[in-house]
Every structure is written in structure tokens, then in C-alpha cells.
Motif scaffolding. Structure first.
Motif, PDB file in Angstrom:
ATOM      1  N   VAL A  62     -58.807 129.704  11.174  1.00  0.00           N
ATOM      2  CA  VAL A  62     -58.545 130.769  12.323  1.00  0.00           C
ATOM      3  C   VAL A  62     -59.768 131.746  11.856  1.00  0.00           C
ATOM      4  CG1 VAL A  62     -57.528 132.391  13.566  1.00  0.00           C
ATOM      5  CG2 VAL A  62     -56.284 130.441  12.898  1.00  0.00           C
ATOM      6  N   LYS A  63     -60.848 132.007  12.833  1.00  0.00           N
ATOM      7  CA  LYS A  63     -61.755 132.934  12.612  1.00  0.00           C
ATOM      8  C   LYS A  63     -61.435 134.485  12.678  1.00  0.00           C
ATOM      9  CE  LYS A  63     -66.255 132.559  12.652  1.00  0.00           C
ATOM     10  NZ  LYS A  63     -66.378 132.616  11.204  1.00  0.00           N
ATOM     11  N   GLY A  64     -61.827 135.369  11.994  1.00  0.00           N
ATOM     12  CA  GLY A  64     -61.398 136.888  12.340  1.00  0.00           C
ATOM     13  C   GLY A  64     -60.258 137.442  11.993  1.00  0.00           C
ATOM     14  N   VAL A  65     -59.594 136.809  11.126  1.00  0.00           N
ATOM     15  CA  VAL A  65     -58.322 137.546  10.503  1.00  0.00           C
ATOM     16  C   VAL A  65     -58.091 137.081   9.111  1.00  0.00           C
ATOM     17  CG1 VAL A  65     -57.005 137.374  12.854  1.00  0.00           C
ATOM     18  CG2 VAL A  65     -56.922 135.226  11.565  1.00  0.00           C
ATOM     19  N   THR A  66     -57.386 137.797   8.361  1.00  0.00           N
ATOM     20  CA  THR A  66     -57.131 137.318   7.066  1.00  0.00           C
ATOM     21  C   THR A  66     -55.798 136.823   6.765  1.00  0.00           C
ATOM     22  OG1 THR A  66     -56.112 139.455   6.297  1.00  0.00           O
ATOM     23  CG2 THR A  66     -58.436 139.550   6.324  1.00  0.00           C
ATOM     24  N   GLY A  67     -55.619 136.428   5.478  1.00  0.00           N
ATOM     25  CA  GLY A  67     -54.336 135.638   5.257  1.00  0.00           C
ATOM     26  C   GLY A  67     -53.278 136.590   5.082  1.00  0.00           C
ATOM     27  N   HIS A  68     -53.566 137.894   4.635  1.00  0.00           N
ATOM     28  CA  HIS A  68     -52.507 139.131   4.726  1.00  0.00           C
ATOM     29  C   HIS A  68     -52.058 139.435   6.003  1.00  0.00           C
ATOM     30  CE1 HIS A  68     -51.606 143.161   2.796  1.00  0.00           C
ATOM     31  NE2 HIS A  68     -50.406 142.630   3.498  1.00  0.00           N
ATOM     32  N   VAL A  70     -52.304 137.621   8.566  1.00  0.00           N
ATOM     33  CA  VAL A  70     -51.503 136.314   9.674  1.00  0.00           C
ATOM     34  C   VAL A  70     -50.012 136.436   8.951  1.00  0.00           C
ATOM     35  CG1 VAL A  70     -51.516 133.998   9.756  1.00  0.00           C
ATOM     36  CG2 VAL A  70     -53.497 135.085  10.176  1.00  0.00           C
ATOM     37  N   CYS A  71     -49.783 136.538   7.396  1.00  0.00           N
ATOM     38  CA  CYS A  71     -48.391 136.441   6.836  1.00  0.00           C
ATOM     39  C   CYS A  71     -47.620 137.694   7.318  1.00  0.00           C
ATOM     40  CB  CYS A  71     -48.585 136.046   5.301  1.00  0.00           C
ATOM     41  SG  CYS A  71     -49.001 134.621   5.050  1.00  0.00           S
ATOM     42  N   LYS A  72     -48.313 138.831   7.345  1.00  0.00           N
ATOM     43  CA  LYS A  72     -47.495 139.876   7.619  1.00  0.00           C
ATOM     44  C   LYS A  72     -47.010 139.900   9.171  1.00  0.00           C
ATOM     45  CE  LYS A  72     -48.452 144.814   7.656  1.00  0.00           C
ATOM     46  NZ  LYS A  72     -49.494 145.766   7.385  1.00  0.00           N
ATOM     47  N   VAL A 168     -48.723 129.395   4.439  1.00  0.00           N
ATOM     48  CA  VAL A 168     -49.392 129.715   3.401  1.00  0.00           C
ATOM     49  C   VAL A 168     -50.888 129.915   3.898  1.00  0.00           C
ATOM     50  CG1 VAL A 168     -50.488 128.840   1.167  1.00  0.00           C
ATOM     51  CG2 VAL A 168     -48.205 128.275   1.902  1.00  0.00           C
ATOM     52  N   CYS A 169     -51.457 131.047   3.537  1.00  0.00           N
ATOM     53  CA  CYS A 169     -52.841 131.426   4.239  1.00  0.00           C
ATOM     54  C   CYS A 169     -53.969 131.911   3.186  1.00  0.00           C
ATOM     55  CB  CYS A 169     -52.699 132.860   5.242  1.00  0.00           C
ATOM     56  SG  CYS A 169     -51.727 132.159   6.696  1.00  0.00           S
ATOM     57  N   GLN A 170     -54.974 131.316   3.237  1.00  0.00           N
ATOM     58  CA  GLN A 170     -55.843 131.747   2.317  1.00  0.00           C
ATOM     59  C   GLN A 170     -57.237 132.163   3.343  1.00  0.00           C
ATOM     60  OE1 GLN A 170     -57.797 128.614  -0.122  1.00  0.00           O
ATOM     61  NE2 GLN A 170     -57.900 130.334  -1.610  1.00  0.00           N
ATOM     62  N   THR A 171     -57.812 133.384   2.648  1.00  0.00           N
ATOM     63  CA  THR A 171     -58.773 133.973   3.252  1.00  0.00           C
ATOM     64  C   THR A 171     -60.306 133.482   2.784  1.00  0.00           C
ATOM     65  OG1 THR A 171     -57.502 135.871   3.543  1.00  0.00           O
ATOM     66  CG2 THR A 171     -59.902 136.320   3.676  1.00  0.00           C
ATOM     67  N   LEU A 172     -60.840 133.238   3.548  1.00  0.00           N
ATOM     68  CA  LEU A 172     -62.403 132.844   3.338  1.00  0.00           C
ATOM     69  C   LEU A 172     -63.187 133.912   3.797  1.00  0.00           C
ATOM     70  CD1 LEU A 172     -62.120 129.105   3.814  1.00  0.00           C
ATOM     71  CD2 LEU A 172     -61.694 130.333   1.563  1.00  0.00           C
ATOM     72  N   VAL A 173     -64.195 134.527   2.783  1.00  0.00           N
ATOM     73  CA  VAL A 173     -65.252 135.634   3.224  1.00  0.00           C
ATOM     74  C   VAL A 173     -66.737 135.137   3.169  1.00  0.00           C
ATOM     75  CG1 VAL A 173     -65.833 137.807   3.007  1.00  0.00           C
ATOM     76  CG2 VAL A 173     -63.847 137.356   2.272  1.00  0.00           C
ATOM     77  N   ASN A 174     -67.418 135.146   4.162  1.00  0.00           N
ATOM     78  CA  ASN A 174     -68.833 134.915   4.208  1.00  0.00           C
ATOM     79  C   ASN A 174     -69.495 136.007   3.955  1.00  0.00           C
ATOM     80  OD1 ASN A 174     -70.749 133.136   4.899  1.00  0.00           O
ATOM     81  ND2 ASN A 174     -70.328 132.947   7.011  1.00  0.00           N
ATOM     82  N   PRO A 175     -70.205 136.069   2.647  1.00  0.00           N
ATOM     83  CA  PRO A 175     -70.737 137.320   2.278  1.00  0.00           C
ATOM     84  C   PRO A 175     -71.825 137.832   3.401  1.00  0.00           C
ATOM     85  CG  PRO A 175     -71.294 135.737   0.731  1.00  0.00           C
ATOM     86  CD  PRO A 175     -70.296 135.117   1.687  1.00  0.00           C
ATOM     87  N   PRO A 176     -71.887 139.139   3.868  1.00  0.00           N
ATOM     88  CA  PRO A 176     -72.561 139.574   4.664  1.00  0.00           C
ATOM     89  C   PRO A 176     -74.149 139.942   3.924  1.00  0.00           C
ATOM     90  CG  PRO A 176     -71.250 141.342   4.039  1.00  0.00           C
ATOM     91  CD  PRO A 176     -70.625 140.211   3.509  1.00  0.00           C
ATOM     92  N   LYS A 177     -74.984 140.397   4.549  1.00  0.00           N
ATOM     93  CA  LYS A 177     -76.386 140.763   4.080  1.00  0.00           C
ATOM     94  C   LYS A 177     -76.045 141.749   3.178  1.00  0.00           C
ATOM     95  CE  LYS A 177     -78.207 139.346   8.354  1.00  0.00           C
ATOM     96  NZ  LYS A 177     -76.652 138.850   8.636  1.00  0.00           N
ATOM     97  N   GLU A 178     -76.917 142.092   2.293  1.00  0.00           N
ATOM     98  CA  GLU A 178     -77.044 143.116   1.492  1.00  0.00           C
ATOM     99  C   GLU A 178     -76.656 144.487   2.017  1.00  0.00           C
ATOM    100  OE1 GLU A 178     -77.489 141.803  -1.837  1.00  0.00           O
ATOM    101  OE2 GLU A 178     -78.383 143.852  -2.222  1.00  0.00           O
ATOM    102  N   ASN A 179     -75.893 145.380   1.144  1.00  0.00           N
ATOM    103  CA  ASN A 179     -74.954 146.271   1.519  1.00  0.00           C
ATOM    104  C   ASN A 179     -74.439 146.496   2.931  1.00  0.00           C
ATOM    105  OD1 ASN A 179     -77.420 147.489   2.754  1.00  0.00           O
ATOM    106  ND2 ASN A 179     -78.230 147.718   0.812  1.00  0.00           N
ATOM    107  N   GLU A 180     -74.281 145.349   3.583  1.00  0.00           N
ATOM    108  CA  GLU A 180     -73.550 145.375   5.043  1.00  0.00           C
ATOM    109  C   GLU A 180     -71.947 145.440   4.830  1.00  0.00           C
ATOM    110  OE1 GLU A 180     -76.904 143.924   7.953  1.00  0.00           O
ATOM    111  OE2 GLU A 180     -74.936 143.309   8.164  1.00  0.00           O
ATOM    112  N   GLU A 181     -71.445 145.917   5.579  1.00  0.00           N
ATOM    113  CA  GLU A 181     -70.027 146.021   5.789  1.00  0.00           C
ATOM    114  C   GLU A 181     -69.494 144.581   6.132  1.00  0.00           C
ATOM    115  OE1 GLU A 181     -68.021 148.848   4.652  1.00  0.00           O
ATOM    116  OE2 GLU A 181     -66.857 148.638   6.332  1.00  0.00           O
TER     117      GLU A 181
END
Ligand SMILES: CC(C)(C)c1cc(CCc2ccccn2)cc(-c2ccc(S(=O)(=O)CCO)cc2)c1
Length: 238
Positions: A62-68, A70-72, A168-181
Motif C-alpha cells: 500500500v502506497k502512502g502509509v507507514t507500517g506504524h 496501519v498497525c495503529k 505485520v507491516c514493513q515501511t519502505l522509504v524511497n529516498p527523496p532528492k537531496e535535503n527534501e522532506e
């Protein structure tokens, strides 16, 4: 803090379920019975004393949410009526700690079976993922049927179901460009949902299997859409 009498069981079953959820579906006789986009639902045909207790394993991304997040949402009582379509009533009968509750739920009657209820402890926990350092930590919610002197089984109108469930949920982060949120487009949640439910009381195998096949894909889709909707305008909670 003093640990609750159930703590040894809660700890053991939570870790057992985590191990079970992480097993690849390649192992064992899982059969794919539903697919919808990134959602894959597998089942095994098993019976316990003549009752269908088909273990289920669902994998979803699922895109756009974290495992924390979803579990919460899955754990917290206040959201449940928003995603659990078959819920008729829900009570928190024991507040063991901020990460462990005991629920009594009555579900809507689904023809032709009689109405069912479930009494279970629910435990949420963050699990350090020692194997995969760059992935975020795993989050797990484990629901396990339990007993409670004030809520004996099968005394009222409902047939008591017996469930062992984990999310069970695992968050995957696609690193954004340099010093972007990091924003919600950069995060993906890998979800594994496992359940073994003994429906209790008599229910024809063919009817139960039809109910499983129909209800479970609907449940996971509804739940994950609810999570996306709940989180989209809120700051990301890792
Ligand atoms: C179909 C069967 C597997 C036997 C079944 C029947 C019913 C009773 C009501 C119902 C629902 C759907 C269809 C028939 N009866 C409930 C459940 C059930 C309850 C709880 C959870 S949970 O994951 O712990 C989320 C918290 O609510 C999952 C499944 C399963």
C-alpha cells in the motif's frame, strides 16, 4: 512495570505469529484464491474436528502509509467501526497496557450461520528488523482468542469464534532528492495479514469457504483504503 498474567502467552504467540507471517508462501501448500492489484490472498484447506479452519495469508503493498500507521489503526478501538464491516458491537473488556487490550466483539449475523462473537487479546509491538538494516522496523498486531470469567463462550445468542490473527507491516522509504522532506509519495507499506479462525458451532464447510472467499478480499481492501484515507492529510508517523 509488573507484567500481566497473560504476558508470557502474549509474548510467545506474538513472536510465533511474526515468524509465521515472514515465511514465504512458496513453502507449504498455499493456494492463491484472490488477486486485486498488489493484493494476493492465499488459503490452505484445513479442518479441525470437522470444522473448516482454513488458514489465510494475505500479502499487500500500500502506497502512502507507514507500517506504524496501519498497525495503529488496526489495533486501536476508536477506528474499528470505520473499517470492520461485520462489526455489530465492540467492548474493550480489559486494558492490560497501552499496547495490549482485550476485546469482546459481536459480529453481524451472516446468513445462514448464527451470530458470532469473539473475545481476544490484541497486542501491538514494534520489532527491530535485525536482518535488513536499511528497511524501517517492522510493526505487528497480534489478535488471539482468550477466556474471561465474565464473558463465558456460547452462553448467550452468539456462537464464539476462536481466532489467531496477525498483521505485520514493513515501511519502505524511497529516498527523496537531496535535503527534501520525505512525503507520502515516497513511502510504501508491505502488509502481511495471517488468520486462522475456528468459526465455532456448526457451519457447513461449503458455506464457510464461500464466506471466506467473499469476505476476506473485501475486508483487506476496505481496511487498507480506510488507512490511506485516515492518514492522507496527517503528518507521517514512522
Ligand atoms: C468468516 C470467518 C472467518 C468465520 C469469520 C467470521 C466472523 C463472524 C462474522 C462474519 C464475518 C464475515 C462473514 C461471516 N461472519 C468474524 C471473523 C473475524 C473476526 C475478527 C478478525 S480480526 O482480524 O481480528 C479484526 C478485528 O475485527 C478477523 C475475522 C471471521
Amino acid at each position: 512495570a509488573i507484567k500481566h498474567r497473560l504476558w508470557p502467552e502474549i509474548d510467545r504467540i506474538t513472536l510465533e505469529q511474526l515468524h509465521y507471517a515472514r515465511l514465504e508462501v512458496g513453502t507449504g501448500s498455499w493456494q492463491l484464491f484472490a488477486e486485486d492489484g498488489d493484493m494476493r490472498m492465499y488459503r490452505r484447506e484445513e479442518e479441525a474436528d470437522g470444522l473448516v479452519v482454513d488458514p489465510l495469508k494475505a500479502c499487500h503493498v500500500v502506497k502512502g502509509v507507514t507500517g506504524h500507521e496501519v498497525c495503529k489503526i488496526f489495533f486501536s478501538p476508536e477506528y474499528r467501526s470505520g473499517w470492520e464491516a461485520t462489526l455489530e458491537d465492540m467492548t474493550v473488556v480489559e486494558n492490560i497496557s497501552n499496547d495490549t487490550l482485550v476485546f469482546l466483539q459481536t459480529h453481524k449475523r451472516i446468513w445462514p450461520a448464527s451470530q458470532r462473537d469473539a473475545l481476544f487479546w490484541s497486542h501491538i509491538r514494534k520489532v527491530p528488523d535485525e536482518q535488513d538494516v536499511e528497511a524501517q522496523d517492522l510493526w505487528i498486531v497480534c489478535n488471539q482468542s482468550t477466556e474471561h470469567p465474565e464473558y463465558p463462550a456460547n452462553t448467550g445468542k452468539c456462537v464464539r469464534i476462536y481466532l489467531t490473527v496477525c498483521l505485520v507491516c514493513q515501511t519502505l522509504v524511497n529516498p527523496p532528492k537531496e535535503n527534501e522532506e520525505i512525503n507520502r509519495e515516497d513511502i510504501t507499506c508491505k502488509i502481511t495479514y495471517c488468520s486462522v479462525v475456528n468459526p465455532g458451532g456448526w457451519a457447513p464447510a461449503a458455506v464457510l469457504r464461500a464466506v471466506y472467499k467473499r469476505e476476506y478480499p473485501k475486508f483487506l481492501k476496505r481496511f487498507t483504503n480506510f488507512c490511506i484515507d485516515q492518514c492522507k492529510d496527517k503528518p507521517i508517523e514512522f
